[in-house]
Design an enzyme around this catalytic site. Structure first.
Site, PDB file in Angstrom:
ATOM      1  N   ASP A  84       6.477 133.266 -63.148  1.00  0.00           N
ATOM      2  CA  ASP A  84       5.575 132.187 -62.735  1.00  0.00           C
ATOM      3  C   ASP A  84       5.133 131.268 -63.877  1.00  0.00           C
ATOM      4  O   ASP A  84       4.394 130.312 -63.650  1.00  0.00           O
ATOM      5  CB  ASP A  84       4.344 132.742 -62.015  1.00  0.00           C
ATOM      6  N   TYR A  85       5.569 131.520 -65.113  1.00  0.00           N
ATOM      7  CA  TYR A  85       5.101 130.694 -66.222  1.00  0.00           C
ATOM      8  C   TYR A  85       5.564 129.251 -66.088  1.00  0.00           C
ATOM      9  O   TYR A  85       6.772 128.965 -66.042  1.00  0.00           O
ATOM     10  CB  TYR A  85       5.595 131.251 -67.557  1.00  0.00           C
ATOM     11  N   ASN A  86       4.589 128.359 -66.016  1.00  0.00           N
ATOM     12  CA  ASN A  86       4.856 126.921 -65.956  1.00  0.00           C
ATOM     13  C   ASN A  86       5.852 126.563 -64.851  1.00  0.00           C
ATOM     14  O   ASN A  86       6.768 125.763 -65.048  1.00  0.00           O
ATOM     15  CB  ASN A  86       5.363 126.420 -67.318  1.00  0.00           C
TER      16      ASN A  86
END
Length: 330
Positions: A84-86
């Protein structure tokens, strides 16, 4: 010394003694110490590159590639990331950086949010595609921040069911979990696993100069993880720079304190070549801390750490991606 100050000093010294010290690393690559990642037996660099920072909007693809490749060329082998990072940009950028033979230099870790087998499968497959790889060295169940997360993970049709399948298929090699909210939740995850005759390969937690004073992962979770020979991953050595705003410690103080703990790797975010070099130099020069040095750092941070004002990942929802996006859980 007044009695009150004496008792305070004694308490800090006692706290320092509860945190197991750094053990000398026998191996190094390009001057960076390597430690064993717990029960996996894999050797990993003392410092690891965080995945969130390299996907931020103010960091270009070229710069993120330069940071990752310079780190790998300098002896760093541990790479952190998350589905889910960025919005996936962090994994996409790391995938590009790992082309041209760099994948073979990396121990690649990413994380997923899914609590169901279906959502876990979807997220693992997306991560493999973004990272442009056939396998992930270590997959971790992300944001175990609710007391019912362990039950969901281990339920029939839960995420662990798929992860074990993916492991048999060679898509992932090791399985762990991570969280930043409460050591009690971490302990519940470990206890729940034990009840199911299961041991995670790794556990990730915030370990820093503030944690030692407030709802401490270091004093509560590290001993439990060490008993099971789990690889211990330290994160948030500077609390995403929030700890530095306390004006009590330097970035190098933060890194050295975290490295002193019995962790396999200290994961730190690097959004510039200067910050990367600082982390590499600190790791190369690290020889452990004396009891006096540990006590001095803890004295500096004792007062400001008491209510968790510099550990917002524990005391607020600011760092809780799955709180803001519960659909990621599946």
């Amino acid at each position: 010394m007044e009695r009150r100050e004496f008792l305070k000093s004694a308490a800090i010294t006692a706290l320092a003694s509860t945190l197991p010290p750094y053990a000398e690393a026998a191996d190094s690559v390009s001057g960076i110490p390597y430690r064993t990642l717990g029960r996996t037996g894999v050797k990993v660099s003392l410092v690891g590159l965080g995945g969130h920072h390299i996907g931020r909007s103010y960091v270009s693809q070229d710069e993120s590639t330069r940071i990752i490749r310079t780190g790998l060329d300098s002896g760093v082998n541990f790479l952190d990331n998350c589905w889910d990072y960025n919005k996936g940009v962090s994994e996409e950028r790391m995938g590009i950086a790992l082309k041209d033979g760099y994948r073979q230099k990396a121990f690649l870790m990413t994380k997923l949010d899914g609590r169901t087998a279906k959502s876990a499968q979807q997220q693992v497959e997306e991560s493999l595609k973004r990272l442009q790889t056939d396998y992930i060295d270590l997959i971790q169940i992300h944001e175990v921040i609710r007391m019912d997360d362990p039950e969901r993970v281990f339920a029939t049709g839960g995420s662990l069911e798929y992860l074990e399948k993916a492991k048999k298929e060679g898509k992932v090699h090791f399985i762990g979990f991570t969280g930043h909210k409460s050591p009690e939740i971490h302990l519940h995850m470990i206890e729940t696993a034990t009840k199911h005759n299961y041991t995670f390969d790794t556990v990730q937690m915030p370990l820093n100069v503030m944690d030692a004073h407030f709802d401490s992962f270091g004093s509560k979770v590290i001993p439990a993880a060490k008993k099971l020979n789990m690889g211990i991953l330290g994160m948030k050595p500077m609390g995403d720079s929030i700890i530095l705003k306390s004006n009590t410690v330097t970035p190098v103080d933060c890194l050295r304190y975290a490295m002193h703990l019995p962790v396999s790797v200290v994961i730190t975010g690097c959004d510039s070549m200067q910050i990367l070099q600082q982390a590499i130099d600190t790791a190369k020069n690290f020889r452990g801390l004396s009891e006096a040095e540990v006590s001095a750092i803890l004295k500096k941070t004792e007062t400001v750490a008491q209510n968790g004002q510099f550990e917002l990942y524990k005391t607020s929802h600011d760092f809780d991606g799955t709180y803001q996006n519960p659909q990621w859980l599946g």
